[in-house]
Design an enzyme around this catalytic site. Sequence first.
Site, mmCIF file in Angstrom:
data_model
loop_
_atom_site.group_PDB
_atom_site.id
_atom_site.type_symbol
_atom_site.label_atom_id
_atom_site.label_comp_id
_atom_site.label_asym_id
_atom_site.label_seq_id
_atom_site.Cartn_x
_atom_site.Cartn_y
_atom_site.Cartn_z
ATOM 1 N N CYS A 125 48.653 -17.193 5.958
ATOM 2 C CA CYS A 125 47.732 -16.965 4.980
ATOM 3 C C CYS A 125 46.401 -17.500 4.508
ATOM 4 O O CYS A 125 45.481 -17.270 4.373
ATOM 5 C CB CYS A 125 48.339 -16.753 3.533
ATOM 6 S SG CYS A 125 49.281 -18.428 3.233
ATOM 7 N N LYS A 138 64.717 -11.802 -2.635
ATOM 8 C CA LYS A 138 64.597 -10.658 -1.554
ATOM 9 C C LYS A 138 63.581 -10.956 -0.328
ATOM 10 O O LYS A 138 62.434 -11.194 -0.539
ATOM 11 C CB LYS A 138 63.902 -9.108 -2.385
ATOM 12 C CG LYS A 138 63.881 -8.119 -1.154
ATOM 13 C CD LYS A 138 63.134 -7.102 -1.522
ATOM 14 C CE LYS A 138 61.804 -7.115 -0.684
ATOM 15 N NZ LYS A 138 61.834 -6.757 0.561
ATOM 16 N N GLU A 192 51.262 -15.504 -4.996
ATOM 17 C CA GLU A 192 50.600 -16.376 -4.013
ATOM 18 C C GLU A 192 50.199 -15.181 -3.083
ATOM 19 O O GLU A 192 51.088 -14.634 -2.189
ATOM 20 C CB GLU A 192 51.807 -17.283 -3.314
ATOM 21 C CG GLU A 192 52.248 -18.147 -4.194
ATOM 22 C CD GLU A 192 51.295 -19.071 -4.861
ATOM 23 O OE1 GLU A 192 50.418 -19.492 -4.188
ATOM 24 O OE2 GLU A 192 51.582 -19.547 -5.813
ATOM 25 N N GLU A 246 41.096 -9.750 5.736
ATOM 26 C CA GLU A 246 42.067 -10.179 6.369
ATOM 27 C C GLU A 246 42.892 -9.534 7.255
ATOM 28 O O GLU A 246 43.142 -8.528 7.262
ATOM 29 C CB GLU A 246 43.458 -10.477 5.184
ATOM 30 C CG GLU A 246 44.377 -11.463 5.824
ATOM 31 C CD GLU A 246 45.623 -11.822 4.710
ATOM 32 O OE1 GLU A 246 46.036 -10.909 3.951
ATOM 33 O OE2 GLU A 246 45.922 -12.832 4.575
HETATM 34 P P1 NAD Z 1 53.624 -7.336 1.744
HETATM 35 O O1 NAD Z 1 52.965 -7.379 0.355
HETATM 36 O O2 NAD Z 1 53.529 -6.037 2.412
HETATM 37 O O3 NAD Z 1 55.055 -7.719 1.338
HETATM 38 C C1 NAD Z 1 55.664 -8.769 0.663
HETATM 39 C C2 NAD Z 1 56.960 -8.703 0.150
HETATM 40 O O4 NAD Z 1 56.779 -7.468 -1.024
HETATM 41 C C3 NAD Z 1 57.950 -7.969 1.277
HETATM 42 O O5 NAD Z 1 58.982 -8.442 0.735
HETATM 43 C C4 NAD Z 1 57.965 -6.453 0.733
HETATM 44 O O6 NAD Z 1 59.249 -5.663 0.822
HETATM 45 C C5 NAD Z 1 57.614 -6.527 -0.861
HETATM 46 N N1 NAD Z 1 57.001 -5.527 -1.656
HETATM 47 C C6 NAD Z 1 56.308 -4.575 -0.833
HETATM 48 N N2 NAD Z 1 56.049 -3.397 -1.585
HETATM 49 C C7 NAD Z 1 56.505 -3.841 -2.939
HETATM 50 C C8 NAD Z 1 56.544 -3.324 -4.113
HETATM 51 N N3 NAD Z 1 55.768 -2.113 -4.474
HETATM 52 N N4 NAD Z 1 57.446 -3.741 -5.248
HETATM 53 C C9 NAD Z 1 58.017 -5.131 -4.766
HETATM 54 N N5 NAD Z 1 58.005 -5.602 -3.643
HETATM 55 C C10 NAD Z 1 57.289 -5.124 -2.640
HETATM 56 O O7 NAD Z 1 53.215 -8.696 2.532
HETATM 57 P P2 NAD Z 1 53.622 -8.841 4.038
HETATM 58 O O8 NAD Z 1 52.878 -8.124 4.938
HETATM 59 O O9 NAD Z 1 55.141 -9.196 4.096
HETATM 60 O O10 NAD Z 1 52.923 -10.503 4.156
HETATM 61 C C11 NAD Z 1 51.658 -10.866 4.708
HETATM 62 C C12 NAD Z 1 50.947 -11.076 3.500
HETATM 63 O O11 NAD Z 1 51.194 -12.186 2.671
HETATM 64 C C13 NAD Z 1 49.528 -11.579 3.807
HETATM 65 O O12 NAD Z 1 48.385 -11.141 3.100
HETATM 66 C C14 NAD Z 1 49.681 -13.044 3.602
HETATM 67 O O13 NAD Z 1 48.304 -13.433 3.381
HETATM 68 C C15 NAD Z 1 50.283 -13.062 2.467
HETATM 69 N N6 NAD Z 1 50.830 -14.581 2.331
HETATM 70 C C16 NAD Z 1 50.532 -15.618 1.362
HETATM 71 C C17 NAD Z 1 50.908 -16.527 1.379
HETATM 72 C C18 NAD Z 1 50.453 -17.798 0.312
HETATM 73 O O14 NAD Z 1 51.064 -18.419 -0.159
HETATM 74 N N7 NAD Z 1 49.380 -17.360 -0.439
HETATM 75 C C19 NAD Z 1 52.138 -16.997 2.234
HETATM 76 C C20 NAD Z 1 52.407 -16.255 3.054
HETATM 77 C C21 NAD Z 1 51.856 -14.910 3.222
#
Ligand code: NAD
Length: 494
Positions: A296, A187, A262, A396
């Site tokens: 991130c 997804k 991650e 963050e």
């Molecule tokens: P998010 O957690 O809001 O969403 C990430 C994904 O999870 C999206 O596809 C979203 O639709 C899905 N999601 C949201 N709620 C869900 C649920 N209840 N059940 C299942 N899936 C769900 O994050 P974001 O705003 O898209 O991304 C930013 C975050 O990602 C930041 O905190 C960043 O640091 C982190 N990030 C981490 C890494 C890493 O490698 N550690 C890499 C990139 C981004």
Amino acid sequence: MSYSLLTETESFLKAPLKHFIAGQWTSSVASENFIDVIDPSSGQKLVSVVSGDSKDVDLAVGAADAAFQSWSEITADERAELLSKLANKLEEKLDVLAQLESLDVGKAIVNASGFDIPFGIECVRYYANLATQANYEHALEIDGMEARVHRAPYGVCGFIFPWNFPFDLLMWNIMPALAAGNTVVLKPAELTPLTSLYVCQLASEVGIPDGVINAVVGTGRAVGSAIVEHPKVRRMSFTGSSSVGKQIAAMCGERPIPCKIELGGKGAAVVFDDADINNAAEQLAGAITLNTGQVCCTATRWIIHEKVYEEFLSKVTSILKATQIGPGLAEETQMGPVVSQVQKDTVLGYLDKGLNDGATLLYQGDANVSGAYEKGFYVAPYLLGGSADNVCFKEEIFGPSAYLVKFSTEEEALSLVNSLDYGLANSVFSQDLTRCNRIAEKMISGNSWINAHNVFAYGLPYGGVNKSGLGGGVNSPETFYDYLRPLTVARPIA
Ligand code: NAD
């Protein structure tokens, strides 16, 4: 002024985009819902994409399950050959991929075409090659028995992605799984599905069998959680925020299935008084302008020795001032907009929160972009400074901002670095490499970098600890072995 798109980019953006299931573009089973994909550089709609639910996930998991046996039973060399064909195809379409990524995220095209896309393609080749060399059988020397560990793929693996590096994160995560013989249901983030869907189409074109890679688009609640909960999904990988990641890990724990998470970060950079200040300033200005600070692992807590604080601040400020802000597709743009209006409000909201919490505003740039792009989600870089108790030092923000704190002793610097629960990546800047290595080992995170920030290579494991992640990380041979289920085979012998 608008920027010309390649014919293939334009035609990909013409029709409403659908799920990609069993090698076919597929409408949602039950709903007629769509999500608008917005160009962050202009604020205008690019295309609509279907928004699915658990029925679409069921279809996709069924397709992945049906494809698993034959995909896992062909030889590793055959899988590697198909993945290499995919890498060649991605290379052929590099410019289309770069445009789609830039349009979707607002990313500067120089970065998309010069780094994101080529680096993601390298990942395909890295895991294709590893698959051909991996050790799938491991004999055990145990008295009184003939024993071995046999490694086999899990089956259907689920993947949920965030919006900041759609192409690279897709490659880092699904490639080891595919190379090891698993099939995939993914997804993409609802904000940025373009390159993920385009990759599915290209994979099908090069002959990766139907059902091996499936993408379902939609919200986290409707599609993401249905993937995690599906009984035929045997392994999960989630990249995203710490708050959602914890929920995913808990859901996987209920079943239980292995889960890699991650998550977010709040990286620190420690700059000592003997550091090359030009290098430190360049690296750290780059850390908050790369992908408009939506990285991130980037450094957003700058812990600067008091003797070089003013010199560092003056150098970093002049680099930020000279950074060209503009639409992602403009060749001269070094920093594009943030991904959405919501993200813009969040980043600017933190500026207010930080100031209300007692921070000093050390620098704020100018992000006025006029003409056709004035409605884009541009945010000027800002620097705050003051006490480490400030909300902007602790949370963050995910935008082009950093918080500066002065220090005088090594112990003080280390205690500031390790004062948060995040543990993704930190860096240390000094010409004393003995000190750098000592500090690198004491900073609590998955990654410590010396005289640089944001250091990536295949073979260099990357992952987080504590609030930043769990389950093994990415980009190394270990990531490949994570996607092989160990099975012990033993026979007592007389
Ligand atoms: P998010 O957690 O809001 O969403 C990430 C994904 O999870 C999206 O596809 C979203 O639709 C899905 N999601 C949201 N709620 C869900 C649920 N209840 N059940 C299942 N899936 C769900 O994050 P974001 O705003 O898209 O991304 C930013 C975050 O990602 C930041 O905190 C960043 O640091 C982190 N990030 C981490 C890494 C890493 O490698 N550690 C890499 C990139 C981004």
